[in-house]
Motif scaffolding. Sequence first.
Motif, PDB file in Angstrom:
ATOM      1  N   GLU A 164     -38.135 -17.279   1.040  1.00 12.52           N
ATOM      2  CA  GLU A 164     -37.530 -18.004   1.809  1.00 12.52           C
ATOM      3  C   GLU A 164     -38.101 -18.649   3.200  1.00 12.52           C
ATOM      4  OE1 GLU A 164     -39.300 -14.154   3.054  1.00 12.52           O
ATOM      5  OE2 GLU A 164     -38.509 -14.406   1.394  1.00 12.52           O
ATOM      6  N   PRO A 165     -36.553 -19.568   3.125  1.00  8.40           N
ATOM      7  CA  PRO A 165     -36.650 -21.056   3.950  1.00  8.40           C
ATOM      8  C   PRO A 165     -38.083 -20.963   5.338  1.00  8.40           C
ATOM      9  CG  PRO A 165     -34.735 -20.084   4.046  1.00  8.40           C
ATOM     10  CD  PRO A 165     -35.401 -19.096   3.644  1.00  8.40           C
ATOM     11  N   GLU A 166     -38.686 -19.281   5.908  1.00  4.11           N
ATOM     12  CA  GLU A 166     -40.161 -19.462   6.613  1.00  4.11           C
ATOM     13  C   GLU A 166     -40.809 -19.558   5.782  1.00  4.11           C
ATOM     14  OE1 GLU A 166     -37.006 -17.657   6.117  1.00  4.11           O
ATOM     15  OE2 GLU A 166     -35.990 -17.344   7.925  1.00  4.11           O
ATOM     16  N   LYS A 167     -41.503 -18.756   4.136  1.00 12.48           N
ATOM     17  CA  LYS A 167     -42.191 -19.242   3.909  1.00 12.48           C
ATOM     18  C   LYS A 167     -42.216 -20.190   3.604  1.00 12.48           C
ATOM     19  CE  LYS A 167     -44.509 -17.430  -0.144  1.00 12.48           C
ATOM     20  NZ  LYS A 167     -44.120 -15.443  -1.388  1.00 12.48           N
ATOM     21  N   THR A 168     -40.877 -20.889   3.540  1.00 10.31           N
ATOM     22  CA  THR A 168     -41.534 -22.263   2.131  1.00 10.31           C
ATOM     23  C   THR A 168     -41.639 -22.818   3.695  1.00 10.31           C
ATOM     24  OG1 THR A 168     -39.259 -21.990   1.002  1.00 10.31           O
ATOM     25  CG2 THR A 168     -40.098 -24.218   1.824  1.00 10.31           C
ATOM     26  N   TYR A 169     -41.822 -22.870   5.218  1.00 10.53           N
ATOM     27  CA  TYR A 169     -41.788 -24.275   6.183  1.00 10.53           C
ATOM     28  C   TYR A 169     -43.382 -23.361   6.689  1.00 10.53           C
ATOM     29  CZ  TYR A 169     -42.652 -24.967  10.911  1.00 10.53           C
ATOM     30  OH  TYR A 169     -42.977 -25.611  11.760  1.00 10.53           O
ATOM     31  N   ARG A 170     -43.712 -21.973   6.023  1.00 11.96           N
ATOM     32  CA  ARG A 170     -45.336 -21.844   6.623  1.00 11.96           C
ATOM     33  C   ARG A 170     -46.351 -22.617   5.868  1.00 11.96           C
ATOM     34  NH1 ARG A 170     -46.913 -18.360   9.522  1.00 11.96           N
ATOM     35  NH2 ARG A 170     -48.568 -19.366   9.493  1.00 11.96           N
ATOM     36  N   MET A 171     -45.346 -22.215   4.795  1.00 11.22           N
ATOM     37  CA  MET A 171     -46.597 -23.112   3.376  1.00 11.22           C
ATOM     38  C   MET A 171     -47.273 -24.482   3.790  1.00 11.22           C
ATOM     39  SD  MET A 171     -45.373 -21.052  -0.065  1.00 11.22           S
ATOM     40  CE  MET A 171     -46.338 -21.490  -1.431  1.00 11.22           C
ATOM     41  N   LEU A 172     -45.948 -25.104   3.558  1.00  9.54           N
ATOM     42  CA  LEU A 172     -45.873 -26.514   4.159  1.00  9.54           C
ATOM     43  C   LEU A 172     -46.699 -27.390   5.061  1.00  9.54           C
ATOM     44  CD1 LEU A 172     -45.843 -29.272   2.747  1.00  9.54           C
ATOM     45  CD2 LEU A 172     -43.477 -29.351   5.053  1.00  9.54           C
ATOM     46  N   GLN A 173     -46.753 -26.390   6.484  1.00  2.00           N
ATOM     47  CA  GLN A 173     -47.522 -25.774   7.705  1.00  2.00           C
ATOM     48  C   GLN A 173     -48.878 -26.408   7.294  1.00  2.00           C
ATOM     49  OE1 GLN A 173     -45.588 -26.987  11.178  1.00  2.00           O
ATOM     50  NE2 GLN A 173     -47.658 -27.266  11.439  1.00  2.00           N
ATOM     51  N   ALA A 174     -49.016 -25.020   6.841  1.00  3.12           N
ATOM     52  CA  ALA A 174     -50.734 -24.629   6.364  1.00  3.12           C
ATOM     53  C   ALA A 174     -51.347 -25.719   5.946  1.00  3.12           C
ATOM     54  CB  ALA A 174     -50.509 -23.250   5.572  1.00  3.12           C
ATOM     55  N   ILE A 175     -50.603 -26.999   5.150  1.00  4.15           N
ATOM     56  CA  ILE A 175     -51.333 -27.900   3.982  1.00  4.15           C
ATOM     57  C   ILE A 175     -51.174 -28.933   5.715  1.00  4.15           C
ATOM     58  CG2 ILE A 175     -50.819 -28.966   2.852  1.00  4.15           C
ATOM     59  CD1 ILE A 175     -49.079 -27.232   0.862  1.00  4.15           C
ATOM     60  N   LYS A 176     -50.197 -28.832   6.143  1.00 11.17           N
ATOM     61  CA  LYS A 176     -50.072 -30.255   7.091  1.00 11.17           C
ATOM     62  C   LYS A 176     -51.124 -29.501   8.005  1.00 11.17           C
ATOM     63  CE  LYS A 176     -47.565 -32.731   9.871  1.00 11.17           C
ATOM     64  NZ  LYS A 176     -48.327 -32.765  11.209  1.00 11.17           N
TER      65      LYS A 176
END
Length: 587
Positions: free
Chosen positions: A519-531
Motif C-alpha cells: 500500500e502507498p503508506e508502506k511504500t512511503y515508510r520503506m523509502l523513508q527508512a532508507i532515507k
Amino acid sequence: MSQAQDTETVQEDGIINSVSGPVVTAADLDARMNDVVYVGDEGLMGEVIEIEGNLTTIQVYEETSGVGPGEPVENTGEPLSVDLGPGMLDSIYDGVQRPLDVLEQKMGSAFLDRGVDAPGIDLEKTWEFTPEVSEGETVEPGDVVGTVPETVTIEHKVMVPPDYEGGEVVSVEEGSFSVEETVVELSTGEEISMHQEWPVREARPAGEKMTPTDPLVTGQRIQDGLFPLAKGGTAAIPGPFGSGKTVTQQQLAKWSDADIVVYIGCGERGNEMTEVIEDFPELPDPQTGNPLMARTCLIANTSNMPVAARESCIYTGITIAEYYRDMGYDVALMADSTSRWAEAMREISSRLEEMPGEEGYPAYLAASLSEFYERAGLFQLFNGGVGSISVVGAVSPPGGDFSEPVTQNTLRIVKTFWALDSDLAEKRHFPSINWNESYSLYSQQLDPWYRENVAQDYPEVRQWAVDVLDEEAELQEIVQLVGKDALPEDQQLTLEVSRYIREAWLQQDAFNDTDTYCEPEKTYRMLQAIKTFNDEAFNALEAGVPVEEISNIDAAPQLNRMGVAEEWNEFIDDLENSIEEQIRELY
C-alpha cells in the motif's frame, strides 16, 4: 415468402469471389463499411473492410480453410457490435465477444468448430431489477433507471442507452426479468431493457473529459512510488521476450484499486492466458475479499486464434470498459499486447495490398493507436456522475528494440512509460522496470493527493530517491573504469544507499503473499527508512567515521526485509530507531 421479399434477399446477399487467408472478396453484396456478414456455407463471421465497385472485401474472424469461390455471403446490415448488460463480469470471451465457456458446453469440447456463435450475454437468465425512477420522471440518455446485483461485488446500473431520445417515464416494472424484457417505457415510445448493443469501433459518448487528480494505486512500489499512473490515464509497458510484461500486467489486474478490470489477452501465448483463466477465479479480491473474477471480464484471443479476431478484440474490450465507465465506475483495461494487435493490422493490410508504412505496418498505425488510447480518460458523465478508464498497453518490440514503430507511436500518446529491461530480468530483479528509462507525466498533478493521503513530504522523498538513482547511474560509468575503491567516500556511500533503494525498495516479489501488494503508506515508510539511513550515514561521514564502518552496522541489512515483514509498521519503526542508535554510536 413473397416474390418481392425473395428479390430483396438476393440483392442483399452475394457470392465469394476469392479467398486470401482471412480476407475474402465477395461479388454482388449489398453492404456498407463495417457491416457484419456471414461467409460461406458454414456461416463464418466477418466484417466489411473495403468496398470497390461490385466487389466487397471482408475480414473473417475464423479460419477460412476449405472456403471457396461461389459460396454465399449473407449480410446482417449491422456493424460489429457487443452485447452489453448484466452477466459480462465473471465471463471469458474471444475477440468478437463469443462466450468461450458457453461455446465449450455447446460443442462438448474445448476445440470449437467454425461457424458456432452465441450471444455475449445470457438472454434467458433472469435478473432482479430494482427501479430507481418512478412514473412521471423525465430521463435523458445515460440516466440510471434501475439496478441489478450482477455479482457479489458489482451493482449493475441499467441506463437509458446513449442513442435514445429520452422522455417521461410512462411505466416502470420491478422484479425478475430477462435482459431483453422491457423494464421502463418512455413517453416517446422508447422501451428500455437491461440489454444494450453498441458498435465496437465507435466510442460511446460521454460528457467532458477532465484532468485526473487521483492515482490508480497498483500496489507495486516502483509504479506507485516513482512512476504513478492516474485514474483515467494511459500507460505502456514495453519489453523484450521474458522481461515480465505479462506478470506485470497480471499484477496490475489483481491489485489495482479499480472497480472493474477488463483484461485483453491479445495474441499472447496460450499457456499465459490459461494461467490467467485458472488463477483469477481462485484469487480473492484484496478490496472486498470476494473472488477477483466478480469484477473482472477476460477477453482471450491467443496467438493460435484467427488473426482477424485479434484486430477486433481491442475494440471489444474498450467498448465493454466504456459501458461500465458510464455507470460511474473506475475501470482498468489491460491490453496484452498491442504489438500483436498491430501485427494483425499489418497482416490484414498486406492482404488488402495497401501501401505499407514503416516496417510493413499500415500507414494508419499511429492513428489507430491514438484512437484506442484516446478512449481512456476521466469523464464527467451525462448523468452527473464521474467515471474513468485507465488503459495499460503492453508492447512487445522485436529484440527489445524500442525504436520500432509500435513502441515509438505508443510513446507519443501515453503519459506513463514503464520500460522493462532484459538485463534486470536476467539479474532476477523484478519488476524489471528500468528506472533510468521510465517516466510518468502525471507525477505533479498527483502530488496533492499523495500529500493529503500518504505524507506531506512524499513528493520530496520521491525526488530524493530519483536524484540518488540518477547519481548512481553516473557513478557506475566511473566505477566501470577505475573501480569503486577509487571513488571519494561520499560517493561510495551514495552507491551503498542506491543499492538499498534498488534491492530493498524497487524489487518486489510477486509470489510472496506479504510483498506482492504494497500500500502507498508502506511504500512511503520503506523509502523513508532508507532515507533515514542515508541522513544518519552522511552525518557520521562528516564526523570522520569511515564509510566501511557505517555500511557494516547490524541494522543496515534489515532494510532488505521490510517488504516481507508482516507487521511492517512496527518493523520499520524499530529499524529506524536501530539505525539511528547504531550509527550515532560510531562517533
